[in-house]
Design an enzyme around this catalytic site. Structure first.
Site, PDB file in Angstrom:
ATOM      1  N   GLN A  32      49.157  62.951  58.582  1.00 34.06           N
ATOM      2  CA  GLN A  32      49.556  62.780  59.985  1.00 34.06           C
ATOM      3  C   GLN A  32      50.480  61.581  60.171  1.00 34.06           C
ATOM      4  O   GLN A  32      51.416  61.632  60.975  1.00 34.06           O
ATOM      5  CB  GLN A  32      48.321  62.635  60.874  1.00 34.06           C
ATOM      6  CG  GLN A  32      47.543  63.932  60.978  1.00 34.06           C
ATOM      7  CD  GLN A  32      46.360  63.831  61.923  1.00 34.06           C
ATOM      8  OE1 GLN A  32      46.100  62.781  62.502  1.00 34.06           O
ATOM      9  NE2 GLN A  32      45.642  64.918  62.078  1.00 34.06           N
TER      10      GLN A  32
ATOM     11  N   GLU B  23      83.161  46.635  64.968  1.00 32.67           N
ATOM     12  CA  GLU B  23      83.732  47.481  66.042  1.00 32.67           C
ATOM     13  C   GLU B  23      83.041  47.212  67.373  1.00 32.67           C
ATOM     14  O   GLU B  23      82.675  48.139  68.097  1.00 32.67           O
ATOM     15  CB  GLU B  23      83.606  48.963  65.691  1.00 32.67           C
ATOM     16  CG  GLU B  23      84.239  49.336  64.388  1.00 32.67           C
ATOM     17  CD  GLU B  23      85.737  49.575  64.507  1.00 32.67           C
ATOM     18  OE1 GLU B  23      86.257  49.534  65.632  1.00 32.67           O
ATOM     19  OE2 GLU B  23      86.369  49.761  63.465  1.00 32.67           O
TER      20      GLU B  23
END
Lengths: 259, 390
Positions: free
Chosen positions: B285, B369
């Site tokens: 899980q 950037e």
């Protein structure tokens, strides 16, 4: 010099390929369709011959409607136009029927050289190029690893078990190529965009003057009688070496009649 | 791997690709698998990239400056350019950087602000990959605040004299032409500086832990004399330089979804085959929770990229929307790769798997950037109307 490339669409060999249990033909929906791997080398060779000698490259495909995707890819590599023979009547066609259809379709195009891959990864029969030559009565240059053209004379190097034979024939000629012959190019972005506007002529068997009643699975010269899915690989047998490992292995091989 | 990619496409985005875009995607993916992927570990580990050879191969594919019109460029849509960026960055962010800087920074600047002569001279060989470009804006002391740049160009008769330095310049030492931004008496202007011009030298940045498969350089200009036609005539002020960055960021918004997808595909494969406590770890899980969260995050990023592609292709895109994309997608990609690494356990820290390599690359993409922080403030200003940093 005008060239036709015989291109087949096949199920991707990397997928889990299946036969359709209802009629024992290839299940074309279960796996992504792609251009037969060796046919990409045939396309590349045609483009190289065109670059050297001029003329047009036409893609000729016999196959269902979804074969358009493979035709567009071939056009994006740089071929000029295509002929797509598409007819439900061809479902389950055998190699002889396919060769007959291809020969008829070649009659709709002006060509000097027809190039095919030497085998298809689905049926692996490697007979269609030879059958097409036979139907047309044209010479066949098979298993080429090198092709050169001088006027109307085509010379190839045919791969043999020990080396190669140099074989020559006049045009029109049917050539099959092996994958050693070149390195197929990637379609360029411009090629992909240009392919959208290149003509694909779609023909059915009637347009080729063929009687649909003589074609297809029921008229095929070969039949898949039965097939089984390969059984899952069984667990191996462990031989424990207690000083007699060699004897045990020899006994095992003898029991399988291998020694 | 194909199987993992199919499973990761939870929103069936693939099914909506138009035929030619699918062919484009498949072509670039095959090129990447054949030509880039087999070498990327070596390039990354050695910190060396055969940039010039690769540029010619990218040029033959037609992806350099592909979204520009004319001068040997293909006039592709922004979405098509984005699809290409994702496939290249699925191999490595450094390779996408090479393509981004060439097409969206250097070529875009020349296309948008260059003279007819400059475009004719540079764009066709750059599109073909025979010439490489770089883009010099950032300086050692001017990063997020480019207005504080020190590089200065003064008039000397008809000529210009350029003095200063630029830092963190991708493709710097391999470029044939550098687009360099400098202060002048009339504000910031752009200049084309050719390799070999007297006084122009480059030094590569070594010892990088990130973007190792990318050339990063410092550019130095020691009273470089430039002719009057070296200036980009239509580039007025810093705004012109920043518009190039908006262009390049768009490619990043798409590109990083490729890196995240590649990391997650490798992780999904690993989790399905790695057995502990007698069963695949994918069956636990805790692992499934991670995989579900990461796959959802990936799908969300891909939706953002597509939306920005629609906006750009319809000519409506605004700079803050590109900031939205860079902010959301780079952060998501970085978190996906970091978390995915934990599923690979010890194997995850080697270059045998692409996951941590993508993660460390994305640390750079997070910052270049326009830093993540600056994009945060762009979005803050858009929401509140209050400018927090200018």
């Amino acid at each position: 010099m005008n060239i036709v490339v015989l291109v087949k669409q096949v199920p991707d060999t990397e997928g889990d390929r299946k036969l359709d249990p209802s009629d024992r033909t290839i299940d074309r929906t279960s796996v992504d369709p792609v251009i037969n791997y060796i046919d990409e080398f045939a396309i590349e060779e045609a483009l190289r011959l065109k670059e050297e000698h001029g003329g047009d490259v036409t893609i000729l495909t016999v196959g269902p409607e979804q074969a358009t995707v493979s035709i567009r890819k071939a056009l994006s590599m740089g071929a000029d136009k295509a002929v797509h023979v598409c007819d439900e009547a061809l479902h389950g066609a055998c190699a002889i029927q396919t060769a007959t259809v291809i020969a008829k379709a070649l009659g709709t195009v002006e060509w000097d050289v027809a190039i095919a891959g030497s085998e298809a990864t689905d049926s692996r029969m490697s007979v269609v190029p030879a059958l097409v030559s036979e139907v047309l009565g044209a010479p066949q240059l098979s298993q080429a690893r090198k092709v050169s053209v001088d006027g109307s004379t085509v010379t190839i190097e045919r791969v043999t078990e020990t080396g190669f034979d140099r074989v020559q024939a006049p045009t029109p000629v049917v050539i099959s190529v092996v994958e050693k012959i070149n390195e197929p190019r990637y379609p360029s972005f411009k090629g992909i965009m240009a392919a959208k506007n290149k003509p694909i002529e779609v023909l059915d068997t009637a347009a080729l003057g063929l009687d649909a009643g003589t074609l297809g699975l029921v008229n095929a010269s070969t039949a898949v009688v039965s097939f089984e899915v390969a059984p899952p690989r069984a667990a191996g047998q462990v031989v424990k070496d207690e000083g007699d490992g060699g004897v045990k292995i020899a006994d095992y091989l003898a029991s399988k009649k291998l020694v | 791997m194909t199987d993992a990619l199919d499973r990761l496409d939870l929103l069936e985005l693939d099914a909506d690709l138009e035929e030619e875009n699918r062919l484009l995607r498949d072509t670039v993916r095959k090129f990447a698998d054949d030509r880039l992927r087999p070498n990327i570990r070596d390039w990354f580990e050695a910190g060396e990239l055969p940039a010039r050879e690769l540029a010619e191969e990218f040029g033959a594919l037609g992806v350099l400056g592909m979204h520009l019109e004319g001068y040997g460029c293909s006039g592709a849509s922004s979405t098509q350019y984005g699809i290409v960026c994702a496939e290249i960055e699925a191999v490595d962010s450094g390779l996408r950087s090479l393509v981004s800087v060439q097409g969206s920074l250097a070529m875009y600047a020349i296309r948008a602000f260059g003279s007819e002569e400059q475009r004719q001279r540079w764009l066709p060989p750059m599109a073909a990959g025979r010439a490489l470009g770089c883009f010099g804006l950032t300086e050692p002391d001017a990063g997020s605040d480019p207005g504080s740049m020190r590089t200065y160009a003064r008039r000397d008769g008809e000529d210009w004299i350029l003095h200063g330095s630029k830092m963190w310049i991708t493709n710097g030492s391999v470029a044939d032409v550098a687009v360099v931004w400098a202060r002048t008496d009339d504000g910031v202007q752009g200049f084309l500086v050719e390799r070999g011009t007297a006084g122009f030298t480059t030094t590569d940045v070594h010892h990088k832990l990130s973007l190792r498969a990318s050339v990063t350089s410092q550019l130095s200009f020691d009273d470089v004399r430039l002719p009057s036609d070296a200036v980009l005539p239509s580039a007025e002020g810093l705004r012109a330089a920043l518009s190039c960055l908006t262009e390049a960021r768009f490619g990043i918004v798409w590109g990083v979804t490729g890196a995240a997808r590649d990391a997650l595909a490798a992780t999904l494969d690993y989790a399905g085959t790695r057995t502990q406590f007698g069963r695949p770890i994918a069956g636990f899980q805790l692992t499934q929770r991670k995989l579900a969260e990461l796959a959802v995050s990936l799908g969300q990023s891909q939706l953002v990229a597509r939306r920005l592609g629609q906006l750009k292709d319809s000519g409506r895109i605004r700079p803050h929307q590109v900031s939205f994309g860079k902010f959301a997608n780079v952060k998501a990609a970085l978190e996906i790769c970091r978390e995915a690494r934990s599923i690979l356990g010890g194997s995850g820290i080697t270059t045998e798997y692409p996951v941590l390599r993508h993660a460390v690359n994305l640390e750079t993409v997070f910052t270049y950037e326009g830093t993540h922080e600056v994009h945060t403030l762009v979005l803050g200003a858009q929401l509140t109307g209050l400018d927090a940093y200018r």
